[in-house]
Design a protein around this motif. Structure first.
Motif, mmCIF file in Angstrom:
data_model
loop_
_atom_site.group_PDB
_atom_site.id
_atom_site.type_symbol
_atom_site.label_atom_id
_atom_site.label_comp_id
_atom_site.label_asym_id
_atom_site.label_seq_id
_atom_site.Cartn_x
_atom_site.Cartn_y
_atom_site.Cartn_z
ATOM 1 N N ALA A 130 -5.746 1.535 15.933
ATOM 2 C CA ALA A 130 -6.074 0.044 16.182
ATOM 3 C C ALA A 130 -7.539 0.174 16.006
ATOM 4 N N LEU A 131 -8.503 1.103 16.431
ATOM 5 C CA LEU A 131 -9.777 1.056 16.204
ATOM 6 C C LEU A 131 -10.220 0.998 14.584
ATOM 7 N N TYR A 132 -9.561 1.356 13.809
ATOM 8 C CA TYR A 132 -9.679 1.490 12.381
ATOM 9 C C TYR A 132 -9.163 0.130 11.528
ATOM 10 N N ALA A 133 -7.969 -0.270 11.974
ATOM 11 C CA ALA A 133 -7.379 -1.312 11.289
ATOM 12 C C ALA A 133 -7.647 -2.584 11.724
ATOM 13 N N VAL A 134 -7.896 -2.669 12.981
ATOM 14 C CA VAL A 134 -8.182 -4.371 13.425
ATOM 15 C C VAL A 134 -9.481 -4.746 12.878
ATOM 16 N N PRO A 135 -10.565 -4.079 12.755
ATOM 17 C CA PRO A 135 -11.926 -4.609 12.103
ATOM 18 C C PRO A 135 -11.428 -4.760 10.504
ATOM 19 N N ARG A 136 -10.710 -3.994 10.118
ATOM 20 C CA ARG A 136 -10.528 -4.015 8.613
ATOM 21 C C ARG A 136 -9.482 -5.131 8.188
ATOM 22 N N THR A 137 -8.607 -5.580 8.914
ATOM 23 C CA THR A 137 -7.449 -6.425 8.557
ATOM 24 C C THR A 137 -7.757 -7.639 9.741
ATOM 25 N N SER A 138 -6.967 -7.633 10.701
ATOM 26 C CA SER A 138 -7.119 -8.491 11.934
ATOM 27 C C SER A 138 -6.175 -8.068 12.818
ATOM 28 N N ALA A 139 -6.224 -8.507 14.359
ATOM 29 C CA ALA A 139 -5.292 -8.058 15.407
ATOM 30 C C ALA A 139 -3.900 -8.474 15.199
ATOM 31 N N GLY A 140 -3.857 -9.694 14.401
ATOM 32 C CA GLY A 140 -2.337 -10.292 14.142
ATOM 33 C C GLY A 140 -1.674 -9.349 12.970
ATOM 34 N N TYR A 141 -2.388 -9.031 12.049
ATOM 35 C CA TYR A 141 -1.858 -8.010 11.058
ATOM 36 C C TYR A 141 -1.300 -6.390 11.755
ATOM 37 N N TYR A 142 -2.436 -6.065 12.699
ATOM 38 C CA TYR A 142 -2.096 -4.883 13.015
ATOM 39 C C TYR A 142 -0.949 -4.977 14.045
ATOM 40 N N GLY A 143 -0.744 -6.039 14.909
ATOM 41 C CA GLY A 143 0.583 -6.207 15.628
ATOM 42 C C GLY A 143 1.835 -6.389 14.592
ATOM 43 N N VAL A 144 1.759 -6.860 13.320
ATOM 44 C CA VAL A 144 2.638 -6.761 12.400
ATOM 45 C C VAL A 144 3.103 -5.521 11.980
ATOM 46 N N VAL A 145 2.210 -4.576 11.715
ATOM 47 C CA VAL A 145 2.509 -3.397 11.309
ATOM 48 C C VAL A 145 3.088 -2.413 12.370
ATOM 49 N N LEU A 146 2.744 -2.743 13.716
ATOM 50 C CA LEU A 146 3.253 -2.147 14.718
ATOM 51 C C LEU A 146 4.745 -2.312 14.638
ATOM 52 N N MET A 203 -1.626 9.430 6.135
ATOM 53 C CA MET A 203 -2.961 9.324 6.612
ATOM 54 C C MET A 203 -3.991 9.249 5.475
ATOM 55 N N ALA A 204 -3.483 9.810 4.225
ATOM 56 C CA ALA A 204 -4.133 9.618 3.006
ATOM 57 C C ALA A 204 -4.083 7.983 2.537
ATOM 58 N N ALA A 205 -3.003 7.301 2.896
ATOM 59 C CA ALA A 205 -2.880 5.973 2.662
ATOM 60 C C ALA A 205 -3.623 5.278 3.471
ATOM 61 N N ILE A 206 -3.845 5.565 4.641
ATOM 62 C CA ILE A 206 -4.483 4.658 5.633
ATOM 63 C C ILE A 206 -6.034 5.090 5.492
ATOM 64 N N ALA A 207 -6.218 6.091 4.614
ATOM 65 C CA ALA A 207 -7.654 6.443 4.472
ATOM 66 C C ALA A 207 -8.307 5.453 3.223
ATOM 67 N N GLY A 208 -7.113 5.112 2.548
ATOM 68 C CA GLY A 208 -7.726 4.363 1.348
ATOM 69 C C GLY A 208 -8.023 2.708 1.901
ATOM 70 N N GLY A 209 -7.453 2.583 3.129
ATOM 71 C CA GLY A 209 -7.918 1.264 3.685
ATOM 72 C C GLY A 209 -7.221 0.020 3.106
ATOM 73 N N GLY A 210 -7.231 -1.026 3.711
ATOM 74 C CA GLY A 210 -6.834 -2.317 3.222
ATOM 75 C C GLY A 210 -5.499 -2.672 3.883
ATOM 76 N N HIS A 211 -4.937 -3.884 3.425
ATOM 77 C CA HIS A 211 -3.683 -4.229 4.062
ATOM 78 C C HIS A 211 -2.568 -3.281 3.656
ATOM 79 N N VAL A 212 -2.550 -3.171 2.606
ATOM 80 C CA VAL A 212 -1.414 -2.378 1.945
ATOM 81 C C VAL A 212 -1.525 -0.777 2.230
ATOM 82 N N GLY A 213 -2.683 -0.178 2.438
ATOM 83 C CA GLY A 213 -2.802 1.351 2.689
ATOM 84 C C GLY A 213 -2.611 1.443 3.878
ATOM 85 N N ILE A 214 -2.841 0.440 4.914
ATOM 86 C CA ILE A 214 -2.292 0.691 6.236
ATOM 87 C C ILE A 214 -0.983 0.542 6.425
ATOM 88 N N ALA A 215 -0.367 -0.739 5.796
ATOM 89 C CA ALA A 215 1.208 -0.798 6.025
ATOM 90 C C ALA A 215 1.730 0.643 5.385
#
Length: 404
Positions: free
Chosen positions: A234-250, A288-300
């Motif tokens: 959450a600390l990483y994803a919300v500032p880089r995407t949005s709270a709504g997108y983070y909820g969709v990922v979960l 973890m490597a994909a998340i490190a890449g950042g962005g919507h696709v990497g986090i998903a």
């Protein structure tokens, strides 16, 4: 056998079906309120953030480490009564929140009751579910149980969102009523086939030779690695995407877990333990490597890979723990809960320092890269430890007959 007939081992019995439905409802009710507990304690009851963290840490410790009590309790009163006692504690705890919402002391006491009930319930629930079932049927049962729990976890928070801040008393009363109804249903379950007994625990007699990996230790390490994702995404994803997108990922994560685990259960059961470690930690490292890449696709994509790692490791650890021990299943599952608690605690301590260091260095991505490296190294260390133990233990070898 006619082609229309479904093999008996593929069916759930009526008690097993009730337990699976109850697992969904119990988790639905729990996760309708527990994810919001920090907000309620801080904003409504005025506790400082430091005190809130301490209270939640103690509650988590009771919930996980308290699982070791489940075995002795089940040995004394039986699995069905253990579950009923646990649900009575949780019902009382959620009901106590209603008058406790005006003062922190009764609210904290209520939370501890709920945590104590959770510590007793899950090991007894899993033990009752596999009671009398052959080893080949355990993957299907345990994966279905996990899916039921995760479905409740996914739906609980959005279901409670309209009430949690505006009418929390109504919410807690509804949850207490739900737990009371499920508890009444448990009273009608048949007595388990084999009453849990206090026995000397060890390897089951006649069990096939297995690798020297310890399921307890592997569970500690598995949960340790996984909880970096759970605690800090959450600390990483919300500032880089949005709270709504983070909820969709979960929600997508939970849906994938519910669907995929039963489908993969037999494949996971057939894997050797070392192979399961390579698959599970490999998927976590890639995630973890994909998340490190950042962005919507990497986090998903990272979330999906972490889901695969969780499915493989958590189910395989429980199956191996059951197969390697002559203890009653409630005792085995209680020890697994303790291992999970140790891993989660260690991950929280290490992860906080690691994430703070990464942010101070100006690159939160470095945190996920560091965790990726850990996920690559951990199975190597576990397997090398297993190899070293195997070399240090005497091997049973065939001695040639030299007499003739």
């Amino acid at each position: 056998m006619s082609p229309e007939r479904v093999p008996e081992e593929r069916r759930f019995t009526a008690p097993q079906g009730f337990l699976l439905a109850g697992s969904f409802l119990i988790t639905l009710g729990s996760f309708a309120v527990l994810p919001y507990m920090s907000v309620l304690l801080h904003q409504r009851l005025g506790l400082g953030i430091g005190m809130v963290g301490f209270v939640l840490a103690v509650a988590s410790l009771i919930q996980f480490a308290g699982g070791v009590v489940a075995g002795p309790v089940a040995a004394r009163i039986g699995l069905r009564r253990s579950m009923s006692l646990a649900l009575a504690l949780r019902t009382a705890g959620f009901a106590a929140f209603v008058p406790g919402l005006s003062s922190p002391v009764p609210a904290i006491g209520a939370l501890m009751l709920v945590s104590a009930g959770a510590a007793l319930y899950l090991p007894a629930n899993k033990a009752y579910l596999v009671d009398g079932s052959p080893e080949a049927g355990r993957p299907r049962l345990l994966s279905a149980s996990s899916s039921a729990f995760n479905a409740g976890m996914a739906l609980g928070p959005p279901a409670a969102a309209p009430l949690v801040m505006g009418s929390p008393g109504v919410l807690f009363a509804c949850v207490a009523g739900l737990f009371a109804l499920v508890g009444v249903g448990h009273a009608f379950l048949p007595r388990e086939k084999a009453r849990s007994q206090a026995v000397a625990c060890g390897a089951p007699s006649g069990s096939p030779a297995r690798s020297g990996l310890s399921p307890f230790l592997v569970t500690v390490v598995s949960v340790y690695a996984f909880m970096f994702f759970q605690h800090y995404l959450a600390l990483y994803a919300v500032p880089r995407t949005s709270a709504g997108y983070y909820g969709v990922v979960l929600m997508g994560y939970a849906a994938l877990l519910v669907v995929a685990q039963p489908l993969l259960a037999e494949w996971i059961a057939a894997l050797s333990y070392p192979a399961a470690l390579r698959w599970g930690f490999g998927a976590m490292a890639a995630g973890m490597a994909a998340i490190a890449g950042g962005g919507h696709v990497g986090i998903a994509v990272g979330g999906a890979l972490l889901c695969l790692g969780e499915i493989v490791l958590f189910l395989k650890n429980d199956l191996e723990a059951l197969a390697r021990s002559a203890c009653p299943p409630a005792t085995v599952f209680g020890r697994q809960r303790l291992a999970a608690g140790i891993g989660a605690f260690a991950s929280g301590v290490v992860g906080g320092q690691l994430y703070a260091a990464a942010e101070s260095a100006g690159s939160a991505r470095a945190f996920w890269a560091a965790v990726c490296v850990q996920c690559l190294l951990l199975p190597v260390l576990l397997l090398s430890r297993r190899t070293a133990r195997g070399r240090s233990e005497p091997r049973a070898e065939t001695v040639p007959d030299l007499r003739g």
